[in-house]
Design a protein around this motif. Structure first.
Motif, short mmCIF file in Angstrom:
data_model
loop_
_atom_site.label_atom_id
_atom_site.label_comp_id
_atom_site.label_asym_id
_atom_site.label_seq_id
_atom_site.Cartn_x
_atom_site.Cartn_y
_atom_site.Cartn_z
N SER A 3 0.71 -1.11 0.14
CA SER A 3 0.06 0.25 0.14
C SER A 3 0.88 1.34 -0.22
O SER A 3 0.31 2.33 -0.11
N LYS A 7 0.56 4.71 -7.44
CA LYS A 7 0.54 4.54 -8.82
C LYS A 7 1.32 5.77 -9.34
O LYS A 7 2.25 5.92 -10.37
N HIS A 31 -6.15 -2.81 -17.31
CA HIS A 31 -6.77 -4.11 -16.07
C HIS A 31 -6.87 -5.35 -16.99
O HIS A 31 -7.61 -5.99 -16.59
N ASN A 35 1.23 -7.14 -16.38
CA ASN A 35 1.73 -6.08 -15.65
C ASN A 35 2.14 -4.92 -16.21
O ASN A 35 1.59 -3.72 -15.81
N ASP A 48 -0.78 -2.60 -15.42
CA ASP A 48 -1.84 -2.97 -14.62
C ASP A 48 -1.18 -2.88 -13.01
O ASP A 48 -0.40 -3.84 -12.72
N GLU A 50 -1.89 -3.40 -9.95
CA GLU A 50 -1.94 -4.47 -9.03
C GLU A 50 -1.34 -5.69 -9.38
O GLU A 50 -0.46 -6.20 -8.76
N ARG A 51 -1.21 -6.02 -10.93
CA ARG A 51 -0.62 -7.09 -11.24
C ARG A 51 0.97 -6.79 -11.15
O ARG A 51 1.73 -7.64 -11.07
N SER A 54 2.04 -7.52 -7.68
CA SER A 54 2.06 -9.08 -7.47
C SER A 54 3.07 -9.70 -8.17
O SER A 54 3.81 -10.64 -7.63
#
Length: 185
Positions: A3, A7, A31, A35, A48, A50-51, A54
């Motif tokens: 967190s 971005k 989305h 990535n 993306d 979030e990707r 991860s």
């Protein structure tokens, strides 16, 4: 932990790399589950977020997020450098896209011509990926963004995903040919 990365932080790193190499592309949110990607038709980089985070966590060896983003950015810029070749493949890419959307997966995987087309698509993608990585390596050597071992780690992880899918479909294609009494090369 993730967190704390915004971005804006990610975009700042990407823009910094683009400014250094003097290749300015628009950055767009994406989305798709990929990535970071280069859209050769629109000539922009999609992220993306979030990707991206991860995928960074999935690395087998520790690498800072900043270094990871730099490697991915020069890789996507490597695609941009190869844009002419990507554009030259557009007609065939569209043919394959339309064919894939005209059939359900079970039809594709049970028809040697359709499965051959899928294998061809994998081979095209791998060639473009390898070329982008060669271009990225040249950029990294010229501008010294990241150490060579970290670069190779991200490169290997990235190429592995393409090669794994290719080998799975190639094996299925070979099995299909054998079941139909044809020999594979």
């Amino acid at each position: 932990m993730l967190s704390r990365y915004t971005k804006d932080y990610v975009e700042e790193i990407i823009k910094s790399v683009m400014n250094t190499v003097k290749i300015d592309l628009e950055i767009r949110p994406d989305h798709s589950g990929i990535n970071m990607s280069y859209n050769f038709i629109g000539h922009y980089i999609g992220i993306d977020f979030e990707r991206l985070l991860s995928a960074w966590e999935e690395n087998e060896a520790p690498i800072s997020l900043e270094s990871y983003i730099k490697v991915l950015t020069i890789h996507e810029l490597g695609h941009a450098i190869d844009r002419l070749a990507l554009l030259e493949s557009l007609e065939r890419t569209i043919e394959i896209f339309r064919a894939k959307n005209s059939y359900v997966l079970s039809e594709i995987y049970n028809n040697r011509d359709l499965l051959s087309m899928l294998v061809e698509e994998h081979e095209m993608n791998i060639k473009f990926e390898e070329t982008a990585w060669i271009n990225a390596e040249h950029l990294n050597l010229e501008f010294n963004f990241i150490d060579h071992s970290s670069f190779k780690l991200v490169k290997r992880h990235s190429l592995e995903s393409y090669r794994t899918l290719y080998l799975e479909d190639l094996k299925l294609y070979e099995i299909l040919l054998e079941s139909q009494g044809e020999k594979t090369a």
